[in-house]
Write an enzyme that holds these catalytic residues in place. Structure first.
Site, PDB file in Angstrom:
ATOM      1  N   PRO A  94       1.923  -1.701   2.496  1.00 12.89           N
ATOM      2  CG  PRO A  94       0.192  -0.173   2.091  1.00 12.89           C
ATOM      3  CD  PRO A  94       0.457  -1.607   2.454  1.00 12.89           C
ATOM      4  CD  GLU A 122      -8.699   1.038   3.818  1.00 13.48           C
ATOM      5  OE1 GLU A 122      -7.948   1.733   4.510  1.00 13.48           O
ATOM      6  OE2 GLU A 122      -8.834   1.200   2.599  1.00 13.48           O
ATOM      7  NE  ARG A 160      16.743  -8.184 -14.551  1.00 16.70           N
ATOM      8  CZ  ARG A 160      17.999  -7.771 -14.554  1.00 16.70           C
ATOM      9  NH1 ARG A 160      18.653  -7.606 -13.421  1.00 16.70           N
ATOM     10  NH2 ARG A 160      18.617  -7.513 -15.681  1.00 16.70           N
ATOM     11  CG  ASP A 175      21.696  -5.091 -14.466  1.00 16.85           C
ATOM     12  OD1 ASP A 175      22.091  -5.047 -15.641  1.00 16.85           O
ATOM     13  OD2 ASP A 175      20.771  -5.810 -14.073  1.00 16.85           O
TER      14      ASP A 175
HETATM   15  C1  9D3 Z   1      -5.181   4.397   4.734  1.00 20.79           C
HETATM   16  C2  9D3 Z   1      -3.823   3.949   4.834  1.00 20.79           C
HETATM   17  N1  9D3 Z   1      -3.318   3.209   3.667  1.00 20.79           N
HETATM   18  C3  9D3 Z   1      -1.986   2.647   4.024  1.00 20.79           C
HETATM   19  C4  9D3 Z   1      -0.867   3.569   3.679  1.00 20.79           C
HETATM   20  C5  9D3 Z   1      -4.246   2.137   3.302  1.00 20.79           C
HETATM   21  C6  9D3 Z   1      -3.797   1.257   2.220  1.00 20.79           C
HETATM   22  C7  9D3 Z   1      -3.330   1.769   1.023  1.00 20.79           C
HETATM   23  C8  9D3 Z   1      -2.964   0.906  -0.015  1.00 20.79           C
HETATM   24  C9  9D3 Z   1      -3.864  -0.109   2.382  1.00 20.79           C
HETATM   25  C10 9D3 Z   1      -3.513  -0.963   1.365  1.00 20.79           C
HETATM   26  C11 9D3 Z   1      -3.069  -0.442   0.167  1.00 20.79           C
HETATM   27  C12 9D3 Z   1      -2.720  -1.347  -0.926  1.00 20.79           C
HETATM   28  N2  9D3 Z   1      -1.273  -1.392  -1.155  1.00 20.79           N
HETATM   29  C13 9D3 Z   1      -0.574  -2.495  -1.005  1.00 20.79           C
HETATM   30  O1  9D3 Z   1      -1.134  -3.517  -0.671  1.00 20.79           O
HETATM   31  C14 9D3 Z   1       0.862  -2.471  -1.203  1.00 20.79           C
HETATM   32  C15 9D3 Z   1       1.769  -1.398  -1.463  1.00 20.79           C
HETATM   33  C16 9D3 Z   1       1.572   0.010  -1.639  1.00 20.79           C
HETATM   34  O2  9D3 Z   1       0.455   0.551  -1.604  1.00 20.79           O
HETATM   35  N3  9D3 Z   1       2.682   0.777  -1.871  1.00 20.79           N
HETATM   36  C17 9D3 Z   1       3.920   0.268  -1.939  1.00 20.79           C
HETATM   37  N4  9D3 Z   1       4.164  -1.025  -1.782  1.00 20.79           N
HETATM   38  C18 9D3 Z   1       3.078  -1.834  -1.553  1.00 20.79           C
HETATM   39  S1  9D3 Z   1       3.180  -3.477  -1.332  1.00 20.79           S
HETATM   40  C19 9D3 Z   1       1.559  -3.654  -1.112  1.00 20.79           C
END
Ligand code: 9D3
Length: 248
Positions: A94, A122, A160, A175
């Site tokens: 994230p 986490e 793609r 596209d």
């Molecule tokens: C408590 C804070 N969170 C971070 C914003 C914790 C957290 C949330 C979700 C930690 C890991 C995750 C899992 N998400 C992913 O690994 C992830 C992800 C996403 O949640 N949203 C958008 N793109 C991606 S790419 C990997």
């Protein structure tokens, strides 16, 4: 293009790449996709892939060790400076740079080997980021359960764009997003479905008029729900939009 995916849920990917354009690209040897279970790179007898965070707190953190060993096995080194040319080690998280069509094109054009590390829990031990990762990528501002679904999005969008991945019936250039606009509406038979008529212009065979209508509808739709696309930040080809007068 070789794509290796590191995950603690290899089953998640069981059939997802066996359809449509990705399946065809695999059969044509345009892309090779391998799924790796992080547990296969553990060295302890319990095959542990995660542990509690130093400093305390909820959740678990993916261990550095299996990821370092996996990257060394896949690239020949676990030092970022020594990866073969064209190798990108992508951490899905994230906290990453937000993925879009420009990033997809960058990876498709510049890389011949992608390793996608799927985060979970986490997070991932930061030493993975410090020593291994070349690109940290998010797919957007919403919370997923892990990087697995994000990895699927990257594989689809990148595959793609690889040379010869699309058949003659489809074209990446046509596209949505390639000209910075959303697509126009499409219709097929019947011309009258439950009293809902296809726009007359599409039935009259005047191709110049049809082209004009499609451009207008695309612009209208973009203006209405994705004004940000008209503002230039995501623009890849300025030519199409600059021919239109917009009011933002
Ligand atoms: C408590 C804070 N969170 C971070 C914003 C914790 C957290 C949330 C979700 C930690 C890991 C995750 C899992 N998400 C992913 O690994 C992830 C992800 C996403 O949640 N949203 C958008 N793109 C991606 S790419 C990997």
């Amino acid at each position: 293009m070789k794509i290796d995916i590191l995950t603690i849920f290899p089953e998640f990917f069981r059939e997802v790449f066996d359809f449509g354009i990705i399946r065809r690209a695999k059969l044509a040897k345009i892309v090779e996709i391998n799924i790796h279970d992080l547990r296969d790179f553990t060295t302890d007898k319990h095959r542990m892939v995660d542990d509690r965070p130093f400093g305390g707190g909820d959740g678990m953190v993916l261990n550095a060790q299996p990821i370092f060993d996996a990257i060394e096995s896949l690239t020949g080194t676990c030092e970022r400076a020594n990866y073969p040319k064209g190798t990108k080690i992508i951490l899905l998280s994230p906290q990453g740079r937000v993925f879009n069509q420009s990033v997809a094109r960058e990876f498709a054009d510049e890389a011949n080997h992608l390793v996608l590390i799927c985060g979970r829990y986490e997070g991932v031990d930061e030493r993975v980021n410090d020593a291994l990762v070349t690109d940290e990528i998010s797919i957007g501002d919403y919370v997923l359960s892990g990087g697995e679904s994000a990895a699927i999005v990257l594989v689809d969008a990148i595959t793609r764009l690889l040379p010869h991945a699309l058949g003659s019936e489809t074209s990446a250039a046509n596209d949505s997003f390639s000209d910075g606009l959303l697509d126009c509406p499409h219709y097929t038979r019947p011309a009258d479905f439950r009293g809902m008529r296809v726009p007359e212009v599409l039935l009259n065979g005047n191709h110049a008029e049809i082209e004009k209508w499609r451009k207008e509808k695309a612009l209208e739709k973009t203006q209405k729900i994705r004004k940000d696309l008209l503002k230039g930040a995501n623009r890849q080809q300025s030519t199409v939009i600059s021919q239109h007068k917009t009011d933002n």
